[in-house]
Scaffold this motif. Structure first.
Motif, short mmCIF file in Angstrom:
data_model
loop_
_atom_site.label_atom_id
_atom_site.label_comp_id
_atom_site.label_asym_id
_atom_site.label_seq_id
_atom_site.Cartn_x
_atom_site.Cartn_y
_atom_site.Cartn_z
N ARG A 1 0.83 -1.21 0.00
CA ARG A 1 0.00 0.00 0.00
C ARG A 1 0.86 1.26 0.00
O ARG A 1 0.50 2.26 -0.63
CB ARG A 1 -0.95 -0.04 1.20
CG ARG A 1 -1.96 -1.17 1.13
CD ARG A 1 -3.05 -1.04 2.15
NE ARG A 1 -2.63 -1.39 3.50
CZ ARG A 1 -2.74 -2.61 4.03
NH1 ARG A 1 -3.21 -3.62 3.31
NH2 ARG A 1 -2.38 -2.84 5.28
N GLN A 2 1.99 1.21 0.66
CA GLN A 2 2.91 2.36 0.65
C GLN A 2 3.41 2.63 -0.76
O GLN A 2 3.48 3.78 -1.21
CB GLN A 2 4.08 2.09 1.60
CG GLN A 2 5.15 3.17 1.63
CD GLN A 2 4.72 4.47 2.30
OE1 GLN A 2 3.78 4.47 3.09
NE2 GLN A 2 5.39 5.57 1.98
N LYS A 3 3.77 1.58 -1.48
CA LYS A 3 4.24 1.75 -2.86
C LYS A 3 3.11 2.27 -3.76
O LYS A 3 3.30 3.21 -4.54
CB LYS A 3 4.76 0.42 -3.40
CG LYS A 3 6.08 -0.04 -2.81
CD LYS A 3 6.46 -1.42 -3.33
CE LYS A 3 7.76 -1.94 -2.75
NZ LYS A 3 8.93 -1.26 -3.32
N LEU A 4 1.95 1.64 -3.66
CA LEU A 4 0.82 1.96 -4.52
C LEU A 4 0.35 3.40 -4.34
O LEU A 4 0.07 4.10 -5.33
CB LEU A 4 -0.33 1.00 -4.22
CG LEU A 4 -1.66 1.23 -4.93
CD1 LEU A 4 -1.53 0.97 -6.42
CD2 LEU A 4 -2.74 0.33 -4.32
N LEU A 5 0.27 3.85 -3.11
CA LEU A 5 -0.38 5.12 -2.80
C LEU A 5 0.57 6.28 -2.59
O LEU A 5 0.16 7.44 -2.74
CB LEU A 5 -1.26 4.95 -1.56
CG LEU A 5 -2.40 3.95 -1.70
CD1 LEU A 5 -2.98 3.62 -0.33
CD2 LEU A 5 -3.49 4.48 -2.62
N VAL A 6 1.83 5.99 -2.25
CA VAL A 6 2.76 7.07 -1.90
C VAL A 6 4.02 7.02 -2.77
O VAL A 6 4.29 7.94 -3.56
CB VAL A 6 3.15 7.03 -0.40
CG1 VAL A 6 4.05 8.22 -0.07
CG2 VAL A 6 1.91 7.02 0.49
N ASP A 7 4.79 5.95 -2.63
CA ASP A 7 6.11 5.93 -3.25
C ASP A 7 6.06 6.02 -4.78
O ASP A 7 6.80 6.80 -5.40
CB ASP A 7 6.86 4.66 -2.85
CG ASP A 7 7.14 4.58 -1.36
OD1 ASP A 7 6.97 5.62 -0.68
OD2 ASP A 7 7.51 3.49 -0.87
N ASN A 8 5.20 5.23 -5.40
CA ASN A 8 5.15 5.21 -6.86
C ASN A 8 4.66 6.53 -7.45
O ASN A 8 5.30 7.08 -8.35
CB ASN A 8 4.29 4.05 -7.36
CG ASN A 8 4.86 2.69 -7.00
OD1 ASN A 8 6.02 2.58 -6.63
ND2 ASN A 8 4.05 1.65 -7.12
N PRO A 9 3.52 7.06 -6.99
CA PRO A 9 3.09 8.34 -7.57
C PRO A 9 4.05 9.48 -7.29
O PRO A 9 4.22 10.37 -8.13
CB PRO A 9 1.72 8.59 -6.94
CG PRO A 9 1.65 7.70 -5.75
CD PRO A 9 2.50 6.52 -6.06
N MET A 10 4.70 9.48 -6.14
CA MET A 10 5.67 10.54 -5.86
C MET A 10 6.86 10.43 -6.81
O MET A 10 7.37 11.44 -7.31
CB MET A 10 6.13 10.46 -4.41
CG MET A 10 5.07 10.88 -3.39
SD MET A 10 4.50 12.59 -3.61
CE MET A 10 6.00 13.50 -3.23
N ARG A 11 7.31 9.21 -7.08
CA ARG A 11 8.44 9.01 -7.99
C ARG A 11 8.10 9.44 -9.41
O ARG A 11 8.94 9.99 -10.12
CB ARG A 11 8.84 7.53 -7.94
CG ARG A 11 9.99 7.13 -8.82
CD ARG A 11 10.63 5.82 -8.32
NE ARG A 11 9.63 4.79 -8.06
CZ ARG A 11 9.22 3.87 -8.92
NH1 ARG A 11 9.75 3.85 -10.14
NH2 ARG A 11 8.33 2.96 -8.59
N LEU A 12 6.85 9.24 -9.81
CA LEU A 12 6.46 9.57 -11.18
C LEU A 12 6.10 11.04 -11.34
O LEU A 12 6.46 11.66 -12.35
CB LEU A 12 5.25 8.70 -11.58
CG LEU A 12 4.81 8.79 -13.04
CD1 LEU A 12 5.92 8.37 -14.00
CD2 LEU A 12 3.55 7.96 -13.27
#
Length: 315
Positions: free
Chosen positions: A296-307
């Motif tokens: 959930r951290q990757k899906l909701l925070v880490d991935n969109p922030m990186r993109l």
């Protein structure tokens, strides 16, 4: 009046009309991780300020930035990514206006034509735009020549933008060569709209998984269960377990490609005909498809922030 017969008041107040969005969303049981991003939503108008495109295929009710930001705060999101709605065509003013009003909490995905100038692209970038959308859903848009789209992709690559593609699963074989030739990061809307009546291990969805597996530049939004489900609206189910027929598909994508997935509400849910979803219940769908805190951290925070916010420290 709302669906419950109560007057519609407060931050979710709206102009009643076709495609009414849920004016009394449920408070989600699921608490979003701090910094969560709603990575797929829209703004409609308001039409008096930002007129709808003459060539549009549908006319929505107004759903502007004030209502979107109120919903964001109510559900517990920190940021939004606004995708240009087809009812506004290539006039991105409503989307850019929302980005500029957000205090850097919103990024945008635009629709542009071949005639867009480099200066106009730079202005869109300054306004928060980080991608363009290519729509291949025939009932929503008219055909645009692929050479025109490829030219646009080459131009926006220089800005570090990505391409968002919207298509239906049955059309992926026909579009495969074009999609795999795109020079940018490619983000697929709603898992390519799989037919959830077919097996998750069937040939059609296997092709989509191969598309992602063979091309490391391809990401997917695991969003819009309300569009994909055939189980019926939440009122016919246990509300907290609505859209369960979509879960195996979305969970498969999240677990196989945890670093290349995004999620969004799709508010205000354009062009739905069967039912209008409760956005709070959509948030409660998330832990069914991302079953651990790390996912959930990757899906909701880490991935969109990186993109979308790669310039921020730690993104």
């Amino acid at each position: 009046m709302s669906a419950t017969g109560k007057p519609v008041t407060g931050p979710f107040e709206k102009t009643k009309g076709w495609l009414d969005w849920c004016d009394s969303p449920t408070k989600p049981d699921f608490v979003l991780p701090p910094g969560s991003v709603d990575s797929h939503c829209h703004v409609f108008g308001p039409g008096a300020e930002f007129p709808y495109a003459p060539e549009r295929k549908y006319t929505p009710c107004d759903a502007g930035k004030a209502q979107l930001f109120a919903l964001r705060d109510y559900l517990g999101f920190a940021r939004n990514v606004i995708v240009q709605a087809t009812c506004h065509g290539a006039d991105n003013r409503a989307m850019v206006d929302a980005c500029l009003a957000s205090g850097d909490r919103v990024r945008g995905v635009a629709t542009v034509r071949r005639t867009v100038s480099d200066d106009e692209l730079k202005q869109l970038h300054a306004g928060g735009v980080r991608g363009v959308r290519f729509n291949f859903v025939k009932r929503l848009v008219d055909f645009t020549p692929k050479d025109e789209l490829m030219e646009i992709a080459g131009r926006i690559q220089k800005l570090g933008w990505h391409v968002v593609i919207y298509f239906e699963a049955v059309d992926l074989p026909e579009l495969w060569d074009f999609f795999t030739a795109l020079p940018t990061t490619v983000v697929v809307d709603h898992m390519g709209r799989p037919d959830v009546t077919k097996p998750v291990d069937g040939r059609e969805f296997a092709l989509f998984l191969k598309f992602m597996r063979d091309h490391s530049n391809v990401w997917s939004k695991v969003s819009c269960p309300e569009r994909l489900s055939v189980a019926g609206p939440p009122a016919l189910n246990d509300e907290r377990n609505a859209y369960r027929d979509v879960v195996p598909f979305a969970r498969r994508v999240v677990e196989e490609f945890p670093n290349r997935v995004l999620w969004g509400t799709d508010w205000p849910h354009p062009n739905l005909k069967d039912h209008m979803p409760d956005d709070g219940l959509l948030v409660d769908f998330i832990p069914h498809i991302a079953t651990t805190a790390a996912l959930r951290q990757k899906l909701l925070v880490d991935n969109p922030m990186r993109l979308y916010w790669p310039e921020e420290k730690g993104a």
